[in-house]
Scaffold this motif. Structure first.
Motif, PDB file in Angstrom:
ATOM      1  N   SER A  77       0.866  -1.259   0.143  1.00 45.15           N
ATOM      2  CA  SER A  77       0.110  -0.007   0.119  1.00 45.15           C
ATOM      3  C   SER A  77       1.071   1.295  -0.161  1.00 45.15           C
ATOM      4  CB  SER A  77      -0.670  -0.036   1.262  1.00 45.15           C
ATOM      5  OG  SER A  77      -1.303   1.381   1.488  1.00 45.15           O
ATOM      6  N   SER A  78       0.525   2.273  -0.797  1.00 48.59           N
ATOM      7  CA  SER A  78       1.093   3.563  -0.668  1.00 48.59           C
ATOM      8  C   SER A  78       0.777   4.315   0.500  1.00 48.59           C
ATOM      9  CB  SER A  78       0.729   4.237  -1.847  1.00 48.59           C
ATOM     10  OG  SER A  78      -0.502   4.922  -1.880  1.00 48.59           O
ATOM     11  N   GLY A  79      -0.035   3.791   1.364  1.00 49.56           N
ATOM     12  CA  GLY A  79      -0.317   4.675   2.478  1.00 49.56           C
ATOM     13  C   GLY A  79      -1.396   4.442   3.461  1.00 49.56           C
ATOM     14  N   ASN A  80      -2.784   4.586   3.122  1.00 52.40           N
ATOM     15  CA  ASN A  80      -3.796   4.548   4.041  1.00 52.40           C
ATOM     16  C   ASN A  80      -4.152   3.145   4.385  1.00 52.40           C
ATOM     17  OD1 ASN A  80      -4.094   7.237   4.690  1.00 52.40           O
ATOM     18  ND2 ASN A  80      -5.690   7.491   2.939  1.00 52.40           N
ATOM     19  N   PHE A  81      -4.136   2.268   3.544  1.00 51.37           N
ATOM     20  CA  PHE A  81      -4.195   0.952   4.015  1.00 51.37           C
ATOM     21  C   PHE A  81      -3.205   0.323   4.687  1.00 51.37           C
ATOM     22  CE2 PHE A  81      -4.820  -3.846   3.794  1.00 51.37           C
ATOM     23  CZ  PHE A  81      -6.279  -3.878   3.965  1.00 51.37           C
ATOM     24  N   ILE A  98       4.280  -4.671   5.878  1.00 47.67           N
ATOM     25  CA  ILE A  98       3.792  -3.636   4.921  1.00 47.67           C
ATOM     26  C   ILE A  98       4.787  -3.239   3.835  1.00 47.67           C
ATOM     27  CG2 ILE A  98       2.554  -1.355   4.727  1.00 47.67           C
ATOM     28  CD1 ILE A  98       1.234  -3.097   6.918  1.00 47.67           C
ATOM     29  N   VAL A  99       4.378  -3.433   2.639  1.00 46.15           N
ATOM     30  CA  VAL A  99       5.285  -3.173   1.597  1.00 46.15           C
ATOM     31  C   VAL A  99       4.826  -1.878   1.133  1.00 46.15           C
ATOM     32  CG1 VAL A  99       5.944  -3.794  -0.754  1.00 46.15           C
ATOM     33  CG2 VAL A  99       5.621  -5.749   1.065  1.00 46.15           C
ATOM     34  N   MET A 100       5.606  -0.981   1.004  1.00 47.63           N
ATOM     35  CA  MET A 100       5.368   0.436   0.527  1.00 47.63           C
ATOM     36  C   MET A 100       6.455   0.941  -0.532  1.00 47.63           C
ATOM     37  SD  MET A 100       4.395   2.511   4.140  1.00 47.63           S
ATOM     38  CE  MET A 100       3.477   3.791   3.607  1.00 47.63           C
ATOM     39  N   PRO A 101       5.788   1.803  -1.447  1.00 49.93           N
ATOM     40  CA  PRO A 101       6.791   2.261  -2.719  1.00 49.93           C
ATOM     41  C   PRO A 101       7.574   3.344  -2.054  1.00 49.93           C
ATOM     42  CG  PRO A 101       4.555   2.926  -2.847  1.00 49.93           C
ATOM     43  CD  PRO A 101       4.485   1.981  -1.953  1.00 49.93           C
ATOM     44  N   THR A 102       8.628   3.447  -2.438  1.00 43.39           N
ATOM     45  CA  THR A 102       9.746   4.402  -1.939  1.00 43.39           C
ATOM     46  C   THR A 102       9.117   5.855  -2.130  1.00 43.39           C
ATOM     47  OG1 THR A 102      10.784   4.589  -4.283  1.00 43.39           O
ATOM     48  CG2 THR A 102      12.015   3.118  -2.568  1.00 43.39           C
ATOM     49  N   THR A 103       8.204   6.202  -3.054  1.00 46.50           N
ATOM     50  CA  THR A 103       7.605   7.464  -3.078  1.00 46.50           C
ATOM     51  C   THR A 103       6.157   7.777  -2.272  1.00 46.50           C
ATOM     52  OG1 THR A 103       6.211   6.368  -4.906  1.00 46.50           O
ATOM     53  CG2 THR A 103       7.941   7.638  -5.797  1.00 46.50           C
ATOM     54  N   ALA A 104       5.868   6.747  -1.205  1.00 50.08           N
ATOM     55  CA  ALA A 104       4.932   7.073  -0.651  1.00 50.08           C
ATOM     56  C   ALA A 104       5.352   8.188   0.379  1.00 50.08           C
ATOM     57  CB  ALA A 104       4.584   5.763   0.448  1.00 50.08           C
ATOM     58  N   PRO A 105       4.242   8.988   0.581  1.00 53.55           N
ATOM     59  CA  PRO A 105       4.454  10.137   1.531  1.00 53.55           C
ATOM     60  C   PRO A 105       4.805   9.818   2.974  1.00 53.55           C
ATOM     61  CG  PRO A 105       2.089  10.186   0.603  1.00 53.55           C
ATOM     62  CD  PRO A 105       2.568   8.985   0.210  1.00 53.55           C
ATOM     63  N   GLU A 106       5.847  10.417   3.411  1.00 55.39           N
ATOM     64  CA  GLU A 106       6.476  10.317   4.529  1.00 55.39           C
ATOM     65  C   GLU A 106       5.285  10.343   5.764  1.00 55.39           C
ATOM     66  OE1 GLU A 106       9.479   9.472   5.164  1.00 55.39           O
ATOM     67  OE2 GLU A 106      10.026   9.481   3.392  1.00 55.39           O
ATOM     68  N   VAL A 107       4.411  11.117   5.875  1.00 58.84           N
ATOM     69  CA  VAL A 107       3.638  11.139   6.965  1.00 58.84           C
ATOM     70  C   VAL A 107       2.599   9.611   6.957  1.00 58.84           C
ATOM     71  CG1 VAL A 107       1.421  11.938   5.512  1.00 58.84           C
ATOM     72  CG2 VAL A 107       1.457  12.272   7.940  1.00 58.84           C
ATOM     73  N   LYS A 108       2.477   9.068   5.818  1.00 59.89           N
ATOM     74  CA  LYS A 108       1.881   7.640   5.867  1.00 59.89           C
ATOM     75  C   LYS A 108       3.059   6.631   6.370  1.00 59.89           C
ATOM     76  CE  LYS A 108      -1.785   9.183   2.717  1.00 59.89           C
ATOM     77  NZ  LYS A 108      -2.473   8.915   1.595  1.00 59.89           N
ATOM     78  N   LYS A 109       4.311   6.832   5.926  1.00 55.38           N
ATOM     79  CA  LYS A 109       5.276   5.980   6.359  1.00 55.38           C
ATOM     80  C   LYS A 109       5.482   5.972   8.121  1.00 55.38           C
ATOM     81  CE  LYS A 109       8.144   6.062   2.313  1.00 55.38           C
ATOM     82  NZ  LYS A 109       9.436   6.484   1.602  1.00 55.38           N
ATOM     83  N   LYS A 110       5.333   7.209   8.419  1.00 57.34           N
ATOM     84  CA  LYS A 110       5.479   7.674   9.846  1.00 57.34           C
ATOM     85  C   LYS A 110       4.430   6.927  10.544  1.00 57.34           C
ATOM     86  CE  LYS A 110       6.240  11.357  13.106  1.00 57.34           C
ATOM     87  NZ  LYS A 110       5.736  12.670  13.500  1.00 57.34           N
TER      88      LYS A 110
END
Length: 314
Positions: A77-81, A98-110
């Motif tokens: 997921s790129s963020g919310n899921f 959780i697999v996230m793309p490198t471009t995912a928003p930092e706020v969502k990674k955090k």
């Protein structure tokens, strides 16, 4: 799994109710004047972890056996899921990969890290996401939960509209943003169960208009680019979401990037609530086609409010 039906949603709602917020429905006199419609915003930006996806993630986890949960879960997921599954898993004592793309928003990674999820970064392609998720799945035995196409996720997402139609049973239509299609498919199922005369419409950016083209062609279309501010809508429809959308959704409204920014700004300034760009797409669609909605009672599902405040578009 048998064909998805709206009559499955009440039981789903009963299951997840202890783990989610019942979010408020807000109105704005000014937005009503601007659009010529009576607009009811279902504010999933006030949901736990800040988006409607908490509903589907929680339901999918609760539908796993205890043995399956003991081995953990994995998603991409790129963020919310990503955040939703991390938090739902934490609530139930389950390990979340959780697999996230490198471009995912930092706020969502955090958010994922704060909720106890383990992040694995990958290139921002569907192939890379799937490959990494499969590798983790085979290594750990974790159950894979798709962020939008999993049937239990779709039913969970439908509970937002289920609540909305309990509060406002006489709506003429409901607008949602469309990414992977989990929200609009769940919304359509809930509307069909609660009040089949309620029309469900999708909204998406011109830059990623795969749902619009899929409805026309009758098959799942992809996108050549992902160049949109609405980062939550870059995914494409799935094998479970598309049949529901084809059956119940007659129209997808496309909007320009500047229309998304304008709608987002309007909600921030006039309603005093934080919404992310993907959420503003539905209001942008209503405004673009406002002549069609004049005098109607319109529900809009505000999908989330997880915004990187360091990179606002206004």
């Amino acid at each position: 799994m048998a064909e998805l039906n709206g009559d499955q949603i009440p039981l789903c709602y009963e299951k997840i109710a202890p783990y989610i917020h019942r979010t408020p429905v807000l109105t704005s006199r000014l937005i009503n004047e601007i659009t010529g419609a009576e607009v009811y915003f279902k504010c999933e930006n006030f949901q736990r972890m800040g988006a409607y996806k908490m509903r589907g993630a929680t339901h999918a986890l609760l539908c796993l056996s205890e043995q399956e949960r003991s081995r953990g879960v994995v998603t991409h997921s790129s963020g919310n899921f990503a955040q939703a599954l991390a938090l739902a898993a934490k609530s139930l004592g389950v390990k979340a990969h959780i697999v996230m793309p490198t471009t995912a928003p930092e706020v969502k990674k955090k958010g994922v890290v704060e909720y106890g999820g383990i992040i694995y970064e990958c290139e921002p392609t569907l192939y890379a996401r799937n490959a990494k998720a499969e590798e983790i799945q085979s290594r750990t035995g974790a159950a894979f939960l798709h962020p939008s196409n999993d049937p239990d996720v779709i039913l969970g997402q439908g509970t937002a509209a289920y609540e909305l139609l309990q509060d406002q049973p006489d709506l003429d239509c409901i607008l949602t943003p469309v990414g992977g299609g989990g929200l609009i498919a769940g919304t359509a199922l809930a509307a069909d169960f609660m009040n089949p005369s309620v029309e469900v419409l999708g909204t998406e950016p011109f830059a990623v208009d795969d749902a619009y083209r899929s409805l026309i062609s009758g098959r799942i279309e992809g996108n050549e680019t992902t160049d949109t501010i609405a980062d939550g809508l870059k995914t494409q429809l799935g094998s479970n979401t598309f049949p529901v959308i084809r059956k119940y959704v007659k129209k997808i409204i496309r909007v320009e990037e500047e229309e998304i920014v304008e709608a987002m700004r309007l909600i921030w300034e006039r309603m005093k609530i934080i919404v992310e760009p993907s959420s503003a797409v539905a209001l942008a669609g209503l405004y673009r086609d406002r002549a069609d909605f004049k005098g109607k009672k319109v529900g809009i599902i505000i999908s989330g409010g997880n915004v990187d405040l360091g990179h606002l578009p206004f």
